[in-house]
Design a protein around this motif. Structure first.
Motif, short mmCIF file in Angstrom:
data_model
loop_
_atom_site.label_atom_id
_atom_site.label_comp_id
_atom_site.label_asym_id
_atom_site.label_seq_id
_atom_site.Cartn_x
_atom_site.Cartn_y
_atom_site.Cartn_z
N PHE A 112 0.82 -1.20 0.00
CA PHE A 112 0.00 0.00 0.00
C PHE A 112 0.87 1.26 0.00
O PHE A 112 0.62 2.20 -0.78
CB PHE A 112 -0.93 0.00 1.22
CG PHE A 112 -1.83 1.20 1.29
CD1 PHE A 112 -2.83 1.39 0.35
CD2 PHE A 112 -1.67 2.14 2.29
CE1 PHE A 112 -3.65 2.51 0.40
CE2 PHE A 112 -2.49 3.26 2.35
CZ PHE A 112 -3.48 3.44 1.41
N LEU A 113 1.89 1.29 0.85
CA LEU A 113 2.76 2.47 0.93
C LEU A 113 3.54 2.68 -0.38
O LEU A 113 3.76 3.82 -0.79
CB LEU A 113 3.72 2.33 2.11
CG LEU A 113 3.09 2.38 3.50
CD1 LEU A 113 4.15 2.18 4.57
CD2 LEU A 113 2.35 3.70 3.72
N ILE A 116 1.11 4.24 -2.81
CA ILE A 116 0.89 5.64 -2.46
C ILE A 116 2.08 6.50 -2.90
O ILE A 116 1.92 7.60 -3.44
CB ILE A 116 0.68 5.79 -0.93
CG1 ILE A 116 -0.65 5.17 -0.50
CG2 ILE A 116 0.74 7.26 -0.53
CD1 ILE A 116 -1.87 5.89 -1.00
N THR A 117 3.28 5.99 -2.67
CA THR A 117 4.50 6.72 -3.06
C THR A 117 4.56 6.91 -4.57
O THR A 117 4.87 8.00 -5.07
CB THR A 117 5.76 5.97 -2.57
OG1 THR A 117 5.70 5.82 -1.15
CG2 THR A 117 7.02 6.74 -2.95
N SER A 119 2.06 6.92 -6.63
CA SER A 119 1.00 7.85 -7.00
C SER A 119 1.42 9.29 -6.76
O SER A 119 1.18 10.18 -7.59
CB SER A 119 -0.27 7.54 -6.19
OG SER A 119 -1.29 8.47 -6.47
N PHE A 120 2.09 9.53 -5.63
CA PHE A 120 2.56 10.87 -5.31
C PHE A 120 3.55 11.37 -6.35
O PHE A 120 3.45 12.51 -6.83
CB PHE A 120 3.21 10.87 -3.92
CG PHE A 120 3.84 12.17 -3.54
CD1 PHE A 120 3.06 13.24 -3.12
CD2 PHE A 120 5.22 12.34 -3.60
CE1 PHE A 120 3.64 14.46 -2.78
CE2 PHE A 120 5.81 13.54 -3.26
CZ PHE A 120 5.01 14.61 -2.85
N ILE A 140 1.61 1.15 -8.99
CA ILE A 140 0.32 1.40 -8.36
C ILE A 140 -0.62 0.22 -8.57
O ILE A 140 -1.18 -0.34 -7.62
CB ILE A 140 -0.32 2.68 -8.92
CG1 ILE A 140 0.52 3.91 -8.54
CG2 ILE A 140 -1.75 2.84 -8.39
CD1 ILE A 140 0.11 5.18 -9.26
N ILE A 144 -1.57 -2.57 -5.49
CA ILE A 144 -2.94 -2.54 -4.95
C ILE A 144 -3.63 -3.88 -5.17
O ILE A 144 -4.33 -4.39 -4.28
CB ILE A 144 -3.75 -1.40 -5.59
CG1 ILE A 144 -3.18 -0.04 -5.18
CG2 ILE A 144 -5.23 -1.49 -5.18
CD1 ILE A 144 -3.17 0.22 -3.68
N LEU A 213 -6.08 6.53 -7.00
CA LEU A 213 -4.66 6.86 -6.93
C LEU A 213 -4.13 7.40 -8.25
O LEU A 213 -3.18 8.18 -8.28
CB LEU A 213 -3.84 5.62 -6.52
CG LEU A 213 -4.02 5.14 -5.08
CD1 LEU A 213 -3.24 3.86 -4.87
CD2 LEU A 213 -3.58 6.20 -4.10
#
Length: 216
Positions: A112-113, A116-117, A119-120, A140, A144, A213
């Motif tokens: 998950f992290l 998220i990274t 996606s950022f 991503i 997921i 995301l």
């Protein structure tokens, strides 16, 4: 050429996802005094130590080709790495049943992290080489999907283990006994999910999260 870049970046994203997932199980177990993975050299980021011939190579390629033959324009790789050894007896002795839950969920938290990274970075709107954009995109998607899949309450997946140890913490052993009984059918259940229309309903939450995301 794009097809080759597409496949190679997808494969790299899968390797990073599954190997990191397994390392995190061993790393969190080490925090609770279990040195099994560390002593066997399985906390290394060297992919050779983690690659499973079937799960990391044969199955992903088979899945990719079967999707292409079925006419899919955007096939996705899926697979697994060699499980990192964990002595759950030591973990629970030192940290209790919730430590067992933490070890069980360590891999999906990593996935998950990582998503998220990625996606950022993707939403920073900076000029990046196309291969990096592909890698971020597949990081991503694959992470997921792996997270949602591993959270399914089907032994031996992480979701079932997390439920087992959490239930034990609250004094409920019946769930663990139930998982023990159905574990021998676990792989059959998972294959049915992966290769039947059931996958669409099971993975709908994953696709919804992926869309959120990917959307700025």
């Amino acid at each position: 050429m794009n097809e080759i870049i597409n496949f190679l970046t997808m494969a790299l994203a899968l390797v990073i996802a599954v190997i990191g997932h397994e390392i995190m199980h061993g790393f969190v177990a080490k925090l609770f005094g279990d040195l099994t993975a560390s002593e066997e050299g399985r906390l290394s980021i060297n992919p050779i130590k983690h690659i499973d011939i079937v799960g990391t190579i044969i199955f992903p390629i088979f899945l990719y080709l079967s999707q292409k033959l079925a006419g899919s324009s955007s096939p996705i790789l899926f697979g697994w790495a060699k499980p990192v050894p964990v002595n759950m007896f030591v973990v629970i002795r030192n940290g209790g049943y919730l430590a067992g839950t933490a070890v069980s969920l360590a891999g999906v938290v990593y996935n998950f992290l990582l998503a998220i990274t990625a996606s950022f970075i993707l939403h920073l709107n900076v000029e990046l080489p196309i291969i990096i954009n592909y890698l971020l995109l597949y990081t991503i998607i694959i992470n997921i999907i792996l997270m949602v899949f591993n959270l399914l309450p089907i032994p031996p997946l992480d979701g079932a283990n997390a439920i087992r140890y959490t239930a034990n913490f609250f004094g409920n052993r019946s769930i663990g006994y139930f998982f023990d009984k159905i574990e021998k059918f676990g792989m059959i259940i998972l294959l049915i999910i992966l290769f039947t229309p059931l996958q669409h309903s099971i993975f709908q939450p994953a696709w919804s999260l992926i869309q959120s995301l990917l959307t700025p």
